[in-house]
Write a protein that holds these residues in place. Structure first.
Motif, PDB file in Angstrom:
ATOM      1  N   LEU A 127      58.472  22.028  -2.740  1.00 57.54           N
ATOM      2  CA  LEU A 127      58.211  23.302  -3.412  1.00 57.54           C
ATOM      3  C   LEU A 127      57.854  24.398  -2.402  1.00 57.54           C
ATOM      4  CD1 LEU A 127      56.234  22.034  -6.524  1.00 57.54           C
ATOM      5  CD2 LEU A 127      58.560  22.964  -6.480  1.00 57.54           C
ATOM      6  N   LEU A 128      57.059  24.047  -1.397  1.00 56.39           N
ATOM      7  CA  LEU A 128      56.715  25.027  -0.365  1.00 56.39           C
ATOM      8  C   LEU A 128      57.940  25.464   0.432  1.00 56.39           C
ATOM      9  CD1 LEU A 128      53.312  23.644   0.942  1.00 56.39           C
ATOM     10  CD2 LEU A 128      53.695  25.774  -0.321  1.00 56.39           C
ATOM     11  N   VAL A 129      58.828  24.524   0.723  1.00 62.03           N
ATOM     12  CA  VAL A 129      60.060  24.873   1.440  1.00 62.03           C
ATOM     13  C   VAL A 129      60.912  25.811   0.581  1.00 62.03           C
ATOM     14  CG1 VAL A 129      62.258  23.950   2.289  1.00 62.03           C
ATOM     15  CG2 VAL A 129      60.112  22.854   2.928  1.00 62.03           C
ATOM     16  N   GLY A 130      61.015  25.506  -0.710  1.00 58.92           N
ATOM     17  CA  GLY A 130      61.766  26.386  -1.609  1.00 58.92           C
ATOM     18  C   GLY A 130      61.179  27.786  -1.662  1.00 58.92           C
ATOM     19  N   ALA A 168      62.707  34.730  11.808  1.00 57.18           N
ATOM     20  CA  ALA A 168      62.534  33.688  10.796  1.00 57.18           C
ATOM     21  C   ALA A 168      62.373  32.314  11.455  1.00 57.18           C
ATOM     22  CB  ALA A 168      63.721  33.680   9.833  1.00 57.18           C
ATOM     23  N   VAL A 169      63.190  32.022  12.449  1.00 62.07           N
ATOM     24  CA  VAL A 169      63.098  30.725  13.132  1.00 62.07           C
ATOM     25  C   VAL A 169      61.769  30.601  13.872  1.00 62.07           C
ATOM     26  CG1 VAL A 169      64.099  29.308  14.978  1.00 62.07           C
ATOM     27  CG2 VAL A 169      65.579  30.362  13.269  1.00 62.07           C
ATOM     28  N   LEU A 170      61.295  31.678  14.477  1.00 63.81           N
ATOM     29  CA  LEU A 170      59.981  31.629  15.136  1.00 63.81           C
ATOM     30  C   LEU A 170      58.879  31.300  14.124  1.00 63.81           C
ATOM     31  CD1 LEU A 170      60.277  34.621  17.622  1.00 63.81           C
ATOM     32  CD2 LEU A 170      60.275  32.172  18.173  1.00 63.81           C
ATOM     33  N   VAL A 171      58.970  31.871  12.936  1.00 65.76           N
ATOM     34  CA  VAL A 171      57.984  31.568  11.887  1.00 65.76           C
ATOM     35  C   VAL A 171      58.131  30.122  11.420  1.00 65.76           C
ATOM     36  CG1 VAL A 171      57.252  32.117   9.528  1.00 65.76           C
ATOM     37  CG2 VAL A 171      57.716  33.957  11.151  1.00 65.76           C
ATOM     38  N   PHE A 172      59.368  29.650  11.209  1.00 64.05           N
ATOM     39  CA  PHE A 172      59.589  28.251  10.802  1.00 64.05           C
ATOM     40  C   PHE A 172      58.957  27.304  11.810  1.00 64.05           C
ATOM     41  CE2 PHE A 172      64.111  29.380   9.084  1.00 64.05           C
ATOM     42  CZ  PHE A 172      63.567  29.974   7.958  1.00 64.05           C
ATOM     43  N   MET A 173      59.253  27.551  13.071  1.00 63.33           N
ATOM     44  CA  MET A 173      58.780  26.646  14.123  1.00 63.33           C
ATOM     45  C   MET A 173      57.264  26.685  14.264  1.00 63.33           C
ATOM     46  SD  MET A 173      61.380  25.017  15.003  1.00 63.33           S
ATOM     47  CE  MET A 173      60.719  24.132  16.387  1.00 63.33           C
ATOM     48  N   ALA A 174      56.673  27.876  14.177  1.00 62.11           N
ATOM     49  CA  ALA A 174      55.213  27.986  14.270  1.00 62.11           C
ATOM     50  C   ALA A 174      54.548  27.235  13.123  1.00 62.11           C
ATOM     51  CB  ALA A 174      54.790  29.455  14.271  1.00 62.11           C
ATOM     52  N   CYS A 175      55.084  27.368  11.924  1.00 60.09           N
ATOM     53  CA  CYS A 175      54.524  26.642  10.767  1.00 60.09           C
ATOM     54  C   CYS A 175      54.694  25.137  10.929  1.00 60.09           C
ATOM     55  CB  CYS A 175      55.183  27.116   9.479  1.00 60.09           C
ATOM     56  SG  CYS A 175      54.703  28.781   9.005  1.00 60.09           S
ATOM     57  N   ALA A 176      55.842  24.706  11.431  1.00 58.83           N
ATOM     58  CA  ALA A 176      56.064  23.272  11.640  1.00 58.83           C
ATOM     59  C   ALA A 176      55.107  22.715  12.687  1.00 58.83           C
ATOM     60  CB  ALA A 176      57.510  23.025  12.074  1.00 58.83           C
ATOM     61  N   LEU A 186      52.141  23.954  13.549  1.00 58.58           N
ATOM     62  CA  LEU A 186      50.791  23.986  12.991  1.00 58.58           C
ATOM     63  C   LEU A 186      50.583  22.847  12.003  1.00 58.58           C
ATOM     64  CD1 LEU A 186      48.041  25.371  12.670  1.00 58.58           C
ATOM     65  CD2 LEU A 186      49.091  26.806  10.891  1.00 58.58           C
ATOM     66  N   THR A 187      51.544  22.618  11.136  1.00 52.68           N
ATOM     67  CA  THR A 187      51.453  21.531  10.165  1.00 52.68           C
ATOM     68  C   THR A 187      51.356  20.180  10.863  1.00 52.68           C
ATOM     69  OG1 THR A 187      52.702  22.808   8.553  1.00 52.68           O
ATOM     70  CG2 THR A 187      52.602  20.430   8.202  1.00 52.68           C
ATOM     71  N   THR A 188      52.193  19.965  11.853  1.00 54.91           N
ATOM     72  CA  THR A 188      52.158  18.700  12.601  1.00 54.91           C
ATOM     73  C   THR A 188      50.811  18.522  13.290  1.00 54.91           C
ATOM     74  OG1 THR A 188      54.537  18.786  12.954  1.00 54.91           O
ATOM     75  CG2 THR A 188      53.270  17.368  14.429  1.00 54.91           C
ATOM     76  N   PHE A 189      50.313  19.559  13.903  1.00 52.15           N
ATOM     77  CA  PHE A 189      49.010  19.478  14.564  1.00 52.15           C
ATOM     78  C   PHE A 189      47.907  19.133  13.568  1.00 52.15           C
ATOM     79  CE2 PHE A 189      44.987  21.271  15.917  1.00 52.15           C
ATOM     80  CZ  PHE A 189      44.836  20.668  17.152  1.00 52.15           C
ATOM     81  N   LEU A 190      47.901  19.824  12.426  1.00 53.87           N
ATOM     82  CA  LEU A 190      46.859  19.576  11.429  1.00 53.87           C
ATOM     83  C   LEU A 190      46.907  18.151  10.883  1.00 53.87           C
ATOM     84  CD1 LEU A 190      46.797  22.957   9.510  1.00 53.87           C
ATOM     85  CD2 LEU A 190      45.099  22.076  11.137  1.00 53.87           C
ATOM     86  N   ILE A 191      48.120  17.671  10.619  1.00 57.79           N
ATOM     87  CA  ILE A 191      48.249  16.316  10.070  1.00 57.79           C
ATOM     88  C   ILE A 191      47.848  15.271  11.101  1.00 57.79           C
ATOM     89  CG2 ILE A 191      49.942  14.586   9.311  1.00 57.79           C
ATOM     90  CD1 ILE A 191      51.285  16.823   7.717  1.00 57.79           C
ATOM     91  N   ARG A 192      48.244  15.463  12.348  1.00 59.08           N
ATOM     92  CA  ARG A 192      47.933  14.469  13.383  1.00 59.08           C
ATOM     93  C   ARG A 192      46.526  14.556  13.946  1.00 59.08           C
ATOM     94  NH1 ARG A 192      52.830  12.338  16.633  1.00 59.08           N
ATOM     95  NH2 ARG A 192      54.428  12.490  15.056  1.00 59.08           N
ATOM     96  N   HIS A 193      45.963  15.761  14.007  1.00 62.64           N
ATOM     97  CA  HIS A 193      44.681  15.922  14.697  1.00 62.64           C
ATOM     98  C   HIS A 193      43.581  16.548  13.842  1.00 62.64           C
ATOM     99  CE1 HIS A 193      46.845  14.886  18.311  1.00 62.64           C
ATOM    100  NE2 HIS A 193      47.708  15.857  18.081  1.00 62.64           N
ATOM    101  N   GLY A 194      43.934  17.107  12.718  1.00 60.87           N
ATOM    102  CA  GLY A 194      42.935  17.828  11.944  1.00 60.87           C
ATOM    103  C   GLY A 194      42.523  17.133  10.670  1.00 60.87           C
ATOM    104  N   GLY A 195      42.758  15.830  10.567  1.00 65.64           N
ATOM    105  CA  GLY A 195      42.364  15.106   9.363  1.00 65.64           C
ATOM    106  C   GLY A 195      43.220  15.483   8.167  1.00 65.64           C
ATOM    107  N   GLY A 196      44.501  15.791   8.388  1.00 66.90           N
ATOM    108  CA  GLY A 196      45.436  16.276   7.373  1.00 66.90           C
ATOM    109  C   GLY A 196      45.372  15.560   6.051  1.00 66.90           C
TER     110      GLY A 196
END
Length: 145
Positions: A92-95, A123-131, A133-143
């Protein structure tokens, strides 16, 4: 096939299909736009869109096979990666992001950047920054996983 070579071959096929679609029909291979046009377009315009999407689904057969044949599956299976509610939420977030960004990663990342579009680059810079950040949060931030 060794994974880096498989990724290179897959990327080459994606690029070749985008060039072929642009050269033959003058259309950009943005999946969200093609999908949206399946319901709105008329006649031949609708037919090529459905053919393109059916080709994508046929290509996804390898993933389905990996999921159903355990001994052929990679170490990390899609069905074991995240709970269903997280996958649905992510979809849903991707949509939402696709609508907000006026296009998807295929349209902006593959086709738009190849055409030198500044909007696609941003747009690609925003996609990549979000990806990232999400990966960092899930792996290191108790996602959420």
């Amino acid at each position: 096939m060794n994974l880096p070579w498989a990724a290179l071959a897959g990327g080459g096929l994606i690029g070749a299909s985008a060039v072929l679609l642009l050269a033959t029909l003058g259309r950009v291979a943005g999946i969200s736009g093609i999908t949206a046009g399946c319901l709105r377009a008329q006649g031949g315009e609708r037919r090529w869109r459905w053919a393109f999407l059916l080709g994508l689904l046929a290509a996804a057969g390898g993933v389905l096979w990996w999921q159903s044949v355990p001994e052929a599956s990679p170490q990390v299976l899609l069905r074991d990666a995240l709970p269903a509610w997280q996958l649905i939420g992510a979809g849903l977030l991707v949509g939402f992001g696709t609508r907000l960004g006026s296009g998807c990663t295929s349209g902006h990342g593959v086709c738009g950047m190849a055409r030198g579009s500044m909007r696609s680059l941003l747009a690609v810079l925003v996609f990549m920054a979000c990806a990232m950040l999400t990966t960092f949060l899930i792996r290191h931030g108790g996602g959420l996983a």
